[in-house]
Design a protein around this motif. Structure first.
Motif, short mmCIF file in Angstrom:
data_model
loop_
_atom_site.label_atom_id
_atom_site.label_comp_id
_atom_site.label_asym_id
_atom_site.label_seq_id
_atom_site.Cartn_x
_atom_site.Cartn_y
_atom_site.Cartn_z
N PRO A 63 -3.15 8.59 6.50
CA PRO A 63 -3.79 7.49 6.30
C PRO A 63 -5.19 8.01 6.71
N ILE A 96 -7.35 1.78 5.77
CA ILE A 96 -7.46 1.02 6.08
C ILE A 96 -8.76 0.56 6.98
N MET A 142 -4.39 6.34 2.30
CA MET A 142 -4.82 5.36 1.80
C MET A 142 -5.52 5.00 3.20
N SER A 195 3.72 5.06 6.77
CA SER A 195 2.84 5.84 5.74
C SER A 195 2.30 6.93 6.03
N CYS A 204 0.83 -0.93 -0.22
CA CYS A 204 -0.32 -0.27 0.49
C CYS A 204 0.73 1.03 -0.11
N TYR A 205 2.34 1.12 0.92
CA TYR A 205 2.56 2.07 0.92
C TYR A 205 3.17 2.50 -0.61
N LEU A 239 -4.26 8.68 13.21
CA LEU A 239 -4.53 8.40 11.77
C LEU A 239 -5.73 9.48 12.22
N ALA A 263 -8.28 11.61 2.89
CA ALA A 263 -7.05 10.65 3.11
C ALA A 263 -6.21 11.84 1.96
N ILE A 289 2.03 0.98 8.74
CA ILE A 289 1.64 2.19 9.06
C ILE A 289 1.53 3.69 9.53
#
Length: 356
Positions: free
Chosen positions: A163, A101, A99, A92, A63-64, A135, A157, A89
């Motif tokens: 994230p 999550i 992104m 990121s 994902c990164y 987050l 995001a 995470i």
């Protein structure tokens, strides 16, 4: 728009597709597995890719890499799997990569069980990995909110280059409910001059979280801190339910938030002026919601599926100006609306008052 009947995890997948998400990386774990199953069937036909990684650590780092190219990317897991993602995470967040999550919270600690829980609250809202980061955390309580908040999550995001977590649970993820599949809202216009898409004709771009000097490290942390304060000011979300004349408040989110609405209605039938504040953003926590009630409400009960985690943020929000109590269930057990009301009556001696 169309109205369909889907399982909660499938709703997340459909919302991601309609949000323009083209990449999913994950590893199946109950009770979140239907997210990857649904996307495996429905994402490739619209030009997307689903890859089952060898483990959760690989998935979050994929994902990164994908987010660094400017692609909308999703991963989904449940509690032990999200624990494995924490280092990625944190990386990121430091690289400021957008992104989404999804954590379909199951009960713990350890391997725990498959029932719904809210025991990942601290992990989600306090920065579960290392370092000072945050987050944005959205807490749906219905099928429609699973859909709407997933869409909103992608936009947030992108807007803040951060994230976003959708904190669901085993009940919401496995329950089938009708949902209106709304059209994708217009995506916010965001700066794209940070993405890595080839350096021909321009200077190289590097996305990394390592600070070569302490001075650079402090400057980076101050910049992130300023961003988080901006998010705290602008993005607090909550719902109020029968709070206008409330003498007592319930505070609860997600699955227990919807149960508490029935508790409030039952209390009102008995003449008890009970209201509900349901946080929608768990971070930033909606402390603004409590400002009108600090000098009006006699007491608060938080209803949680853990040993008491959100209660700390409630106490901070009311600045200890009123008593805050906890009613909880654990291990995958859900409270009933009647159990919650019995606790409210006993805690504030309301049964005795009614009898007089």
């Amino acid at each position: 728009m169309e109205k369909v009947l889907l399982k909660g995890n499938e709703i997340i997948g459909e919302a991601a597709i309609r949000s323009g998400c083209k990449l999913f990386f994950g590893y199946p774990i109950t009770p979140s597995t239907e997210v990857v199953e649904y996307l495996s069937k429905h994402l490739p036909p619209v030009g997307g890719t689903v890859l089952q990684a060898e483990d959760e650590i690989a998935a979050i780092n994929m994902c990164y890499g994908a987010a660094a190219t400017g692609s909308r990317v999703l991963t989904a897991s449940s509690s032990p799997g999200v624990s494995l993602k924490q280092e990625g995470i944190s990386y990121s967040a430091a690289a400021e990569l957008p992104m989404v999550i999804v954590n379909v919270n199951r009960c713990g600690p350890g391997l725990g069980g498959l029932g719904p829980a809210q025991s990942d609250y601290f992990q989600s809202v306090k920065g579960g990995g290392h370092g000072d980061y945050r987050l944005i955390v959205l807490a749906p309580s219905t099928a429609q909110e699973l859909y709407d908040f997933t869409m909103q999550g992608f936009d947030l995001a992108d807007q803040y280059r951060n994230p976003v977590m959708i904190l669901s649970d085993g009940f919401l993820g496995q329950t089938m409910e009708p949902v209106v599949l709304k059209d994708r809202p217009e995506a916010p216009k965001v700066d794209r001059d940070w993405i890595i898409d080839g350096a021909k004709g321009r200077k190289k771009r590097i996305l990394a979280s390592y600070s070569l000097t302490n001075e650079i490290g402090e400057a980076n942390n101050l910049r992130w801190e300023a961003k988080y304060k901006n998010i705290q000011e602008k993005e607090q979300q909550w719902e109020e339910f029968h709070t206008e004349d409330a003498e007592y408040l319930l505070v609860s989110y997600g699955t227990t938030g919807r149960i508490c609405k029935s508790t409030v209605l039952n209390a009102r039938k008995k003449g008890i002026k009970l209201g509900l504040i349901r946080p929608i953003t768990l971070w930033p926590y909606p402390e603004k919601a409590f400002a009108p009630y600090k000098d009006k409400v006699k007491g608060i009960v938080t209803v949680e599926l853990n040993t008491g985690q959100m209660i700390e943020d409630v106490k901070l929000s009311v600045e200890c100006k009123m008593p805050v109590h906890l009613y909880r269930r654990q291990g995958g057990m859900l409270p009933t609306e009647h159990e919650i009301l019995d606790y409210v009556e006993d805690t504030f001696n309301l049964t005795a008052v009614e009898e007089v």
